[in-house]
Design a protein around this motif. Structure first.
Motif, PDB file in Angstrom:
ATOM      1  N   TRP A   1      43.869  18.114 -71.650  1.00 33.68           N
ATOM      2  CA  TRP A   1      44.443  18.426 -70.335  1.00 33.68           C
ATOM      3  C   TRP A   1      45.741  17.653 -70.115  1.00 33.68           C
ATOM      4  CZ3 TRP A   1      45.336  15.717 -65.758  1.00 33.68           C
ATOM      5  CH2 TRP A   1      45.593  16.506 -64.636  1.00 33.68           C
ATOM      6  N   VAL A   2      45.725  16.365 -70.435  1.00 30.84           N
ATOM      7  CA  VAL A   2      46.935  15.545 -70.257  1.00 30.84           C
ATOM      8  C   VAL A   2      48.018  15.977 -71.236  1.00 30.84           C
ATOM      9  CG1 VAL A   2      47.863  13.215 -70.491  1.00 30.84           C
ATOM     10  CG2 VAL A   2      45.728  13.573 -69.272  1.00 30.84           C
TER      11      VAL A   2
ATOM     12  N   ARG B   1      50.206  18.770 -70.197  1.00 29.17           N
ATOM     13  CA  ARG B   1      51.087  18.495 -69.068  1.00 29.17           C
ATOM     14  C   ARG B   1      52.165  17.470 -69.358  1.00 29.17           C
ATOM     15  NH1 ARG B   1      46.736  20.670 -67.923  1.00 29.17           N
ATOM     16  NH2 ARG B   1      46.264  21.798 -66.026  1.00 29.17           N
TER      17      ARG B   1
END
Length: 160
Positions: free
Chosen positions: A109-110, A113
């Motif tokens: 997820w990180v 982004r």
């Protein structure tokens, strides 16, 4: 702004959980749960942290990307801080971060982004030879040299 919300919301959640759990099972069992989760959590953090440190060292030795072991180590460290903080909500988040699939999902997820920009000239690497050091040099010949004091007078430009 969102950090301020977290610093206000988390203690409120913890207080509400302490009141509800303490009302349901009593003060001493509630305190025992808090202490037991801290002890179990610190043992898990220590063992998983050691495992990630060895993965990190191995990635450096193999000249692999150390991003994932570094991120896992950071999440384990954060989990340890959450588990040592008294509370049921922080314990739940801390224990969740000690589950490898949860860490992998958080890492993905990180990573989606974050935009990593590399710069510089890539240099050829020699992973098959540990005794090779890449470097640049320039030969400078200024003519005859005077002794510098760091060499013996009988040492010429080629030594013995």
């Amino acid at each position: 702004m969102w950090l301020l919300v977290v610093f206000i919301l988390v203690p409120l959640i913890e207080i509400a959980l302490f009141i509800n759990v303490g009302g349901a099972i009593g003060l001493w069992p509630t305190l025992a749960i808090v202490v037991i989760t801290a002890v179990i959590g610190s043992n898990l953090v220590r063992s998983q942290g050691a495992r990630e440190m060895s993965r990190l060292k191995q990635s450096f030795n193999d000249l692999n990307d150390p991003t994932e072991p570094l991120a896992n180590g950071a999440m384990i460290l954060f989990a340890g801080a959450l588990l040592l903080t008294p509370g049921f909500f922080t314990d739940a988040v801390g224990f969740a971060l000690l589950v490898p699939p949860v860490r992998a999902a958080a890492f993905r997820w990180v990573r989606q982004r974050v935009n990593v920009v590399e710069f510089g000239t890539p240099r050829p690497q020699h992973p098959q030879r540990a005794d090779v050091i890449d470097g640049d040099f320039e030969v400078v010949d200024d003519g005859p040299r005077k002794p510098s004091g760091w060499t013996r007078p009988d040492d010429g430009p080629h030594g013995h």
